[in-house]
Write an enzyme that holds these catalytic residues in place. Structure first.
Site, PDB file in Angstrom:
ATOM      1  N   ASN A   1      40.906  29.084  36.648  1.00  0.00           N
ATOM      2  CA  ASN A   1      39.828  29.687  37.444  1.00  0.00           C
ATOM      3  C   ASN A   1      38.524  29.112  36.918  1.00  0.00           C
ATOM      4  OD1 ASN A   1      37.966  31.276  38.723  1.00  0.00           O
ATOM      5  ND2 ASN A   1      38.854  33.235  38.081  1.00  0.00           N
TER       6      ASN A   1
ATOM      7  N   ARG B   1      42.425  28.686  41.351  1.00  0.00           N
ATOM      8  CA  ARG B   1      41.760  29.667  42.215  1.00  0.00           C
ATOM      9  C   ARG B   1      40.584  28.964  42.886  1.00  0.00           C
ATOM     10  NH1 ARG B   1      37.486  34.258  40.963  1.00  0.00           N
ATOM     11  NH2 ARG B   1      37.637  35.334  42.938  1.00  0.00           N
TER      12      ARG B   1
ATOM     13  N   HIS C   1      38.415  38.079  47.320  1.00  0.00           N
ATOM     14  CA  HIS C   1      39.365  38.868  46.511  1.00  0.00           C
ATOM     15  C   HIS C   1      40.714  38.983  47.230  1.00  0.00           C
ATOM     16  CE1 HIS C   1      35.847  41.316  44.516  1.00  0.00           C
ATOM     17  NE2 HIS C   1      36.141  40.256  43.782  1.00  0.00           N
TER      18      HIS C   1
ATOM     19  N   ARG D   1      25.274  42.651  42.634  1.00  0.00           N
ATOM     20  CA  ARG D   1      25.026  42.344  44.050  1.00  0.00           C
ATOM     21  C   ARG D   1      24.724  43.616  44.828  1.00  0.00           C
ATOM     22  NH1 ARG D   1      30.403  39.430  44.299  1.00  0.00           N
ATOM     23  NH2 ARG D   1      30.033  37.443  43.268  1.00  0.00           N
TER      24      ARG D   1
ATOM     25  N   ASP E   1      27.093  46.674  33.487  1.00  0.00           N
ATOM     26  CA  ASP E   1      28.424  47.079  33.031  1.00  0.00           C
ATOM     27  C   ASP E   1      28.614  48.573  33.306  1.00  0.00           C
ATOM     28  OD1 ASP E   1      30.593  45.999  30.657  1.00  0.00           O
ATOM     29  OD2 ASP E   1      30.440  48.147  31.046  1.00  0.00           O
TER      30      ASP E   1
ATOM     31  N   ARG F   1      30.573  50.784  32.068  1.00  0.00           N
ATOM     32  CA  ARG F   1      30.651  51.687  30.900  1.00  0.00           C
ATOM     33  C   ARG F   1      29.261  52.039  30.407  1.00  0.00           C
ATOM     34  NH1 ARG F   1      35.145  47.819  28.509  1.00  0.00           N
ATOM     35  NH2 ARG F   1      33.719  46.484  29.657  1.00  0.00           N
TER      36      ARG F   1
ATOM     37  N   GLU G   1      40.552  50.631  37.890  1.00  0.00           N
ATOM     38  CA  GLU G   1      41.686  50.970  37.022  1.00  0.00           C
ATOM     39  C   GLU G   1      41.283  51.904  35.892  1.00  0.00           C
ATOM     40  OE1 GLU G   1      43.541  47.273  35.672  1.00  0.00           O
ATOM     41  OE2 GLU G   1      43.260  46.452  37.686  1.00  0.00           O
ATOM     42  N   ASN G   2      39.994  51.860  35.502  1.00  0.00           N
ATOM     43  CA  ASN G   2      39.601  52.533  34.262  1.00  0.00           C
ATOM     44  C   ASN G   2      38.651  53.711  34.402  1.00  0.00           C
ATOM     45  OD1 ASN G   2      40.975  50.796  32.291  1.00  0.00           O
ATOM     46  ND2 ASN G   2      39.663  49.215  33.166  1.00  0.00           N
TER      47      ASN G   2
ATOM     48  N   GLU H   1      45.648  38.732  39.424  1.00  0.00           N
ATOM     49  CA  GLU H   1      45.419  37.579  40.288  1.00  0.00           C
ATOM     50  C   GLU H   1      46.082  36.324  39.717  1.00  0.00           C
ATOM     51  OE1 GLU H   1      41.336  39.082  40.178  1.00  0.00           O
ATOM     52  OE2 GLU H   1      41.072  38.090  42.107  1.00  0.00           O
TER      53      GLU H   1
HETATM   54  P1  ADP Z   1      35.522  40.869  37.252  1.00  0.00           P
HETATM   55  O1  ADP Z   1      35.037  41.187  38.623  1.00  0.00           O
HETATM   56  O2  ADP Z   1      34.514  40.134  36.422  1.00  0.00           O
HETATM   57  O3  ADP Z   1      36.926  40.328  37.175  1.00  0.00           O
HETATM   58  P2  ADP Z   1      36.647  43.280  36.061  1.00  0.00           P
HETATM   59  O4  ADP Z   1      37.670  43.572  37.098  1.00  0.00           O
HETATM   60  O5  ADP Z   1      37.092  42.896  34.714  1.00  0.00           O
HETATM   61  O6  ADP Z   1      35.530  42.285  36.563  1.00  0.00           O
HETATM   62  O7  ADP Z   1      35.730  44.601  35.930  1.00  0.00           O
HETATM   63  C1  ADP Z   1      34.622  44.638  35.112  1.00  0.00           C
HETATM   64  C2  ADP Z   1      33.987  46.015  35.228  1.00  0.00           C
HETATM   65  O8  ADP Z   1      34.942  47.021  34.818  1.00  0.00           O
HETATM   66  C3  ADP Z   1      32.760  46.199  34.320  1.00  0.00           C
HETATM   67  O9  ADP Z   1      31.716  46.822  35.049  1.00  0.00           O
HETATM   68  C4  ADP Z   1      33.284  47.154  33.268  1.00  0.00           C
HETATM   69  O10 ADP Z   1      32.270  47.964  32.761  1.00  0.00           O
HETATM   70  C5  ADP Z   1      34.283  47.974  34.038  1.00  0.00           C
HETATM   71  N1  ADP Z   1      35.178  48.687  33.121  1.00  0.00           N
HETATM   72  C6  ADP Z   1      36.038  48.158  32.235  1.00  0.00           C
HETATM   73  N2  ADP Z   1      36.617  49.150  31.502  1.00  0.00           N
HETATM   74  C7  ADP Z   1      36.079  50.310  31.935  1.00  0.00           C
HETATM   75  C8  ADP Z   1      36.245  51.697  31.574  1.00  0.00           C
HETATM   76  N3  ADP Z   1      37.081  52.052  30.621  1.00  0.00           N
HETATM   77  N4  ADP Z   1      35.536  52.610  32.275  1.00  0.00           N
HETATM   78  C9  ADP Z   1      34.682  52.250  33.240  1.00  0.00           C
HETATM   79  N5  ADP Z   1      34.474  50.967  33.618  1.00  0.00           N
HETATM   80  C10 ADP Z   1      35.156  50.023  32.977  1.00  0.00           C
END
Ligand code: ADP
Length: 402
Positions: free
Chosen positions: A13, A94, A183, A244, A285, A287, A336-337, A387
């Site tokens: 990628n 990709r 995506h 964005r 971010d 978090r 996911e998180n 992916e």
């Molecule tokens: P990309 O689009 O760069 O592939 P990812 O799918 O890795 O991105 O997602 C990145 C985002 O996920 C960031 O905003 C990060 O803060 C968020 N993230 C990762 N872990 C957590 C968590 N435990 N709680 C909330 N957000 C999270």
């Protein structure tokens, strides 16, 4: 079980200043090694490479993508997985924009490289970087089939009413203007996983998928085929993202150019890099955003509310488009998180059969799972995206049939 190294796929990628890669088994998904080259073109470039439970790091000035990929190859050799004689079966690239030209994984030759380069006006940041990665990999592994997997491919067949922008049709046709969607590899992979998890035939399912990472998009999928998605000609449209804006009144662009005297490149940078969560709160971010909200930061709270408001608007739209939904799925970093995002996105929707179980939603579980109560009409799910695995599988299949 297959054990030969011949069955591995190298997934690349390639971004404007980075190369992410993984060497993996397309059948089992087992990853032999993975890593990332960063800050290509800068003095303080470097690689972080993970293999056999160890991380190897090197710092060096990396002139271009070929130098970056050479560093990847050297680091593979140094850590005991020499790519030249590992018998890699295929390289999967990709590629962000396939335009109207590419809508399935494609074996790369000179004409394909030229056509991907030709599509650069649609993705000026991404496609040239993808081409640089492809050319370097072809140089370093000349005998291995190279396959391009397009981020837009899954959405190629969107219905006319969903993909058409209501502007002068002649102008749109002359400039390739339509909704392409991005995506796609993730939306396709995750929707397949959902059908497996539910033990249902994908043909019988109406699904809504939220891919919420730094970039974010949603899709409405009927019988395995997307009928709408939030990203458009470019990845800027739709949901609020890390940096964005997502949807806005297009009149804002002319207003900024006239009143704030911004150039078109400045507007592009503003909307792609300095907007979204970052533009509203100062951090991109998620978090960090959540930490700011806990300290009572009003701007962070507003950013979060705008983010959720936009998600729910598309949820409503897609519920109507599909005429009812069987499964709503969250994937990627935030999806996911963040139990909070999932709960807020679907709050107060029990009249529509949509409920989130607070216990399963907040469980520390990283596997694909259902987070709605067992008796709820609509299955709400969390499914980790992959992916790289999807690209590896597509590349392997093309290489086998080539
Ligand atoms: P990309 O689009 O760069 O592939 P990812 O799918 O890795 O991105 O997602 C990145 C985002 O996920 C960031 O905003 C990060 O803060 C968020 N993230 C990762 N872990 C957590 C968590 N435990 N709680 C909330 N957000 C999270």
């Amino acid at each position: 079980m297959r054990e030969t190294a011949d069955d591995l796929v190298l997934v690349i990628n390639s971004g404007s200043s980075s190369i992410k890669y993984q060497l993996l088994d397309p059948e089992s998904g087992a990853v032999t090694a993975s890593g990332m080259v960063e800050r290509i073109g800068e003095e303080n470039g470097g690689i972080e490479h993970r293999a056999d439970g160890k991380t190897t790091e090197h710092r060096a000035a990396i002139a271009d993508h070929t130098a970056g990929l050479r560093l990847v190859f050297d680091t593979f050799a140094e850590t005991g997985h020499d790519l030249a004689d590992a018998g890699v079966r295929a390289v999967g690239h990709r590629v962000v924009h396939g335009g109207e030209v590419f809508y399935r994984p494609t074996l790369i030759d000179d004409d394909v490289v030229a056509a991907i380069a030709d599509l650069s006006s649609l993705a000026p940041l991404h496609n040239p970087a993808n081409v640089a990665g492809i050319e370097s990999a072809r140089e370093l592994l000349p005998d291995v089939p190279q396959v391009a997997v397009f981020d837009t491919a899954f959405f190629h067949g969107l219905p006319d009413a969903a993909k058409t922008y209501a502007i002068d049709a002649k102008v749109a046709a002359a400039h390739g203007i339509r909704k392409y969607g991005f995506h796609g590899t993730s939306h396709e992979y995750v929707s397949g996983q959902v059908a497996e998890l539910l033990g249902r035939d994908p043909a019988d399912l109406n699904q809504i998928i939220f891919h919420l990472g730094n970039g974010a998009s949603a899709s409405a999928i009927r019988g395995g085929q997307p009928i709408d998605t939030t990203m458009g000609l470019t990845p800027l449209e739709g949901l609020v993202m890390g940096t964005r804006s997502g949807d806005l009144d297009p009149g804002i662009i002319a207003h900024l150019m006239r009143s704030a005297h911004l150039s078109i490149d400045q507007v592009d940078t503003l909307l792609n890099r300095d907007s979204g969560i970052k533009g509203l709160s100062g951090v991109n971010d998620f978090r960090e955003l959540q930490r700011l909200i806990e300290t009572g930061d009003a701007a962070a709270e507003l950013a979060y509310n705008v983010y959720i408001h936009r998600l729910r608007r598309y949820l409503g739209a897609y519920l109507i488009d599909l005429g009812g939904v069987d499964a709503i799925t969250f994937t990627a970093g935030v999806g996911e998180n963040s139990p909070q995002v999932r709960a807020d996105a679907l709050a107060n929707l029990s009249p529509f059969g949509i409920e989130v179980d607070p216990t399963t939603n907040t469980a520390k579980d990283r596997t694909a799972r259902r987070i709605s109560p067992p008796d709820a009409e609509v299955a709400v799910l969390v499914v980790p995206t992959n992916e790289e695995l999807a690209i590896a599988r597509a590349a392997h299949q093309v290489a086998e049939t080539a």
